[in-house]
Scaffold this active site. Sequence first.
Site, PDB file in Angstrom:
ATOM      1  CD  GLU A  63      -5.873 -11.368-101.551  1.00 39.03           C
ATOM      2  OE1 GLU A  63      -6.046 -11.659-102.761  1.00 39.03           O
ATOM      3  OE2 GLU A  63      -5.768 -12.233-100.653  1.00 39.03           O
ATOM      4  CD  GLU A  70      -4.657 -14.075-108.443  1.00 35.08           C
ATOM      5  OE1 GLU A  70      -5.592 -13.279-108.703  1.00 35.08           O
ATOM      6  OE2 GLU A  70      -4.750 -14.978-107.603  1.00 35.08           O
TER       7      GLU A  70
END
Length: 120
Positions: A63, A70
């Site tokens: 994650e 991102e």
Amino acid sequence: MQKFIASFAVAISGIGFALRTQSHMRFHAFAGLCACVLGLIVSLKPLEWSIILLAIAVVMSAEMINTAVEQAVNLASPSIHPVAKVAKDVAAGAVLIAAAVSAIIGLLILGPPLWRLILG
């Protein structure tokens, strides 16, 4: 030694950023905490703890890598671009695989003793 402490502080800052800004990271942290509480309830053996903790670490690490990808893609390509979308989608897919396998591991390790506990 100061460089080591500074590096440690930077890493902690990154974990904090992910927890503050990413709802999925908070969900994974909560799920990991729940798995640990259940592990305490059913008195997992050391090897079982090792596997559960490794699964939690893999999901949370995936994650965080997803978050880093991102952020980097958003910086490099502020407008929508097909290659940027692929990079984000692949990173998210990696988290999905890690989370799915971790859930299976959790069921395999925690499921039987919880089932016995519930049935008496």
